[in-house]
Write a protein that holds these residues in place. Sequence first.
Motif, short mmCIF file in Angstrom:
data_model
loop_
_atom_site.label_atom_id
_atom_site.label_comp_id
_atom_site.label_asym_id
_atom_site.label_seq_id
_atom_site.Cartn_x
_atom_site.Cartn_y
_atom_site.Cartn_z
N LEU A 203 80.78 16.83 10.79
CA LEU A 203 82.23 17.00 10.70
C LEU A 203 82.73 16.77 9.28
O LEU A 203 83.55 17.55 8.77
CB LEU A 203 82.94 16.07 11.68
CG LEU A 203 84.45 16.18 11.74
CD1 LEU A 203 84.86 17.55 12.28
CD2 LEU A 203 85.03 15.08 12.61
N VAL A 204 82.23 15.74 8.63
CA VAL A 204 82.64 15.46 7.25
C VAL A 204 82.23 16.61 6.34
O VAL A 204 83.02 17.06 5.49
CB VAL A 204 82.04 14.12 6.77
CG1 VAL A 204 82.18 13.96 5.27
CG2 VAL A 204 82.72 12.96 7.48
N LEU A 205 81.02 17.10 6.49
CA LEU A 205 80.58 18.23 5.66
C LEU A 205 81.40 19.48 5.93
O LEU A 205 81.72 20.23 5.00
CB LEU A 205 79.10 18.52 5.91
CG LEU A 205 78.12 17.54 5.30
CD1 LEU A 205 76.71 17.88 5.73
CD2 LEU A 205 78.22 17.54 3.80
N LEU B 144 84.56 19.56 6.98
CA LEU B 144 85.93 19.39 6.49
C LEU B 144 86.02 19.43 4.97
O LEU B 144 87.05 19.82 4.43
CB LEU B 144 86.52 18.09 7.03
CG LEU B 144 86.78 18.07 8.54
CD1 LEU B 144 87.28 16.71 8.97
CD2 LEU B 144 87.77 19.15 8.94
N THR B 145 84.99 19.00 4.25
CA THR B 145 85.05 19.06 2.79
C THR B 145 84.95 20.50 2.31
O THR B 145 85.61 20.87 1.34
CB THR B 145 83.94 18.21 2.15
OG1 THR B 145 82.69 18.65 2.62
CG2 THR B 145 84.16 16.75 2.43
N GLY B 146 84.12 21.29 2.95
CA GLY B 146 84.08 22.72 2.69
C GLY B 146 83.45 23.14 1.38
O GLY B 146 82.74 24.12 1.33
N ASN B 147 83.70 22.43 0.29
CA ASN B 147 83.22 22.90 -1.01
C ASN B 147 81.85 22.35 -1.37
O ASN B 147 81.33 22.64 -2.43
CB ASN B 147 84.22 22.56 -2.11
CG ASN B 147 84.45 21.07 -2.23
OD1 ASN B 147 83.81 20.28 -1.55
ND2 ASN B 147 85.35 20.68 -3.11
N GLY B 148 81.26 21.53 -0.54
CA GLY B 148 79.92 21.02 -0.81
C GLY B 148 79.89 19.89 -1.81
O GLY B 148 78.85 19.63 -2.42
N ALA B 149 81.01 19.20 -2.02
CA ALA B 149 81.05 18.10 -2.98
C ALA B 149 80.19 16.92 -2.53
O ALA B 149 79.74 16.13 -3.35
CB ALA B 149 82.49 17.64 -3.20
N PRO C 21 75.42 16.64 -3.16
CA PRO C 21 74.60 15.85 -4.09
C PRO C 21 74.45 14.40 -3.65
O PRO C 21 73.39 13.82 -3.81
CB PRO C 21 75.35 15.95 -5.41
CG PRO C 21 76.14 17.18 -5.31
CD PRO C 21 76.51 17.30 -3.87
N ALA C 22 75.48 13.82 -3.06
CA ALA C 22 75.39 12.43 -2.60
C ALA C 22 74.42 12.31 -1.43
O ALA C 22 73.65 11.36 -1.35
CB ALA C 22 76.78 11.94 -2.19
N TYR D 98 71.92 14.33 -0.90
CA TYR D 98 70.59 14.56 -1.47
C TYR D 98 70.04 13.27 -2.08
O TYR D 98 68.87 12.94 -1.92
CB TYR D 98 70.67 15.67 -2.53
CG TYR D 98 69.39 15.92 -3.24
CD1 TYR D 98 68.35 16.58 -2.61
CD2 TYR D 98 69.18 15.48 -4.54
CE1 TYR D 98 67.15 16.82 -3.25
CE2 TYR D 98 67.99 15.70 -5.19
CZ TYR D 98 66.98 16.37 -4.55
OH TYR D 98 65.79 16.59 -5.19
N MET D 99 70.90 12.52 -2.78
CA MET D 99 70.45 11.26 -3.41
C MET D 99 70.15 10.19 -2.37
O MET D 99 69.34 9.31 -2.61
CB MET D 99 71.53 10.77 -4.38
CG MET D 99 71.69 11.65 -5.61
SD MET D 99 70.22 11.73 -6.60
CE MET D 99 70.19 10.09 -7.25
N ALA D 100 70.80 10.24 -1.22
CA ALA D 100 70.58 9.23 -0.18
C ALA D 100 69.17 9.35 0.42
O ALA D 100 68.61 8.35 0.87
CB ALA D 100 71.63 9.36 0.91
N PHE D 101 68.62 10.55 0.44
CA PHE D 101 67.31 10.74 1.02
C PHE D 101 66.27 10.97 -0.02
O PHE D 101 65.15 11.00 0.15
CB PHE D 101 67.34 11.91 2.03
CG PHE D 101 68.23 11.63 3.20
CD1 PHE D 101 67.81 10.77 4.20
CD2 PHE D 101 69.48 12.22 3.30
CE1 PHE D 101 68.62 10.51 5.28
CE2 PHE D 101 70.29 11.97 4.38
CZ PHE D 101 69.85 11.12 5.38
#
Length: 67
Positions: A49-51, A53-58, A61-62, A64-67
């Motif tokens: 849901l968060v992804l 709602l943000t829509g632009n892919g901001a 990267p976060a 990606y860094m978490a995993f």
Amino acid sequence: MQNTDNTPEQKEEIPRTTSGFLIFLFKKIIEKRKYWLLLVWCLLAALGLVLFLTGNGALLPAIYMAF
């Protein structure tokens, strides 16, 4: 030795629709008493849901860094 034959009454049909599959999965989690899977399910839904709602892919990267 156990009988491994799959008779029609032993085999349960898995639904082919998304909503039917989610209901089937929820029932199996409750039946097998794997309640911790409900938490995983909710976290994945919240992340999706968060992804969405943000829509632009901001956030990508976060994540990606978490995993």
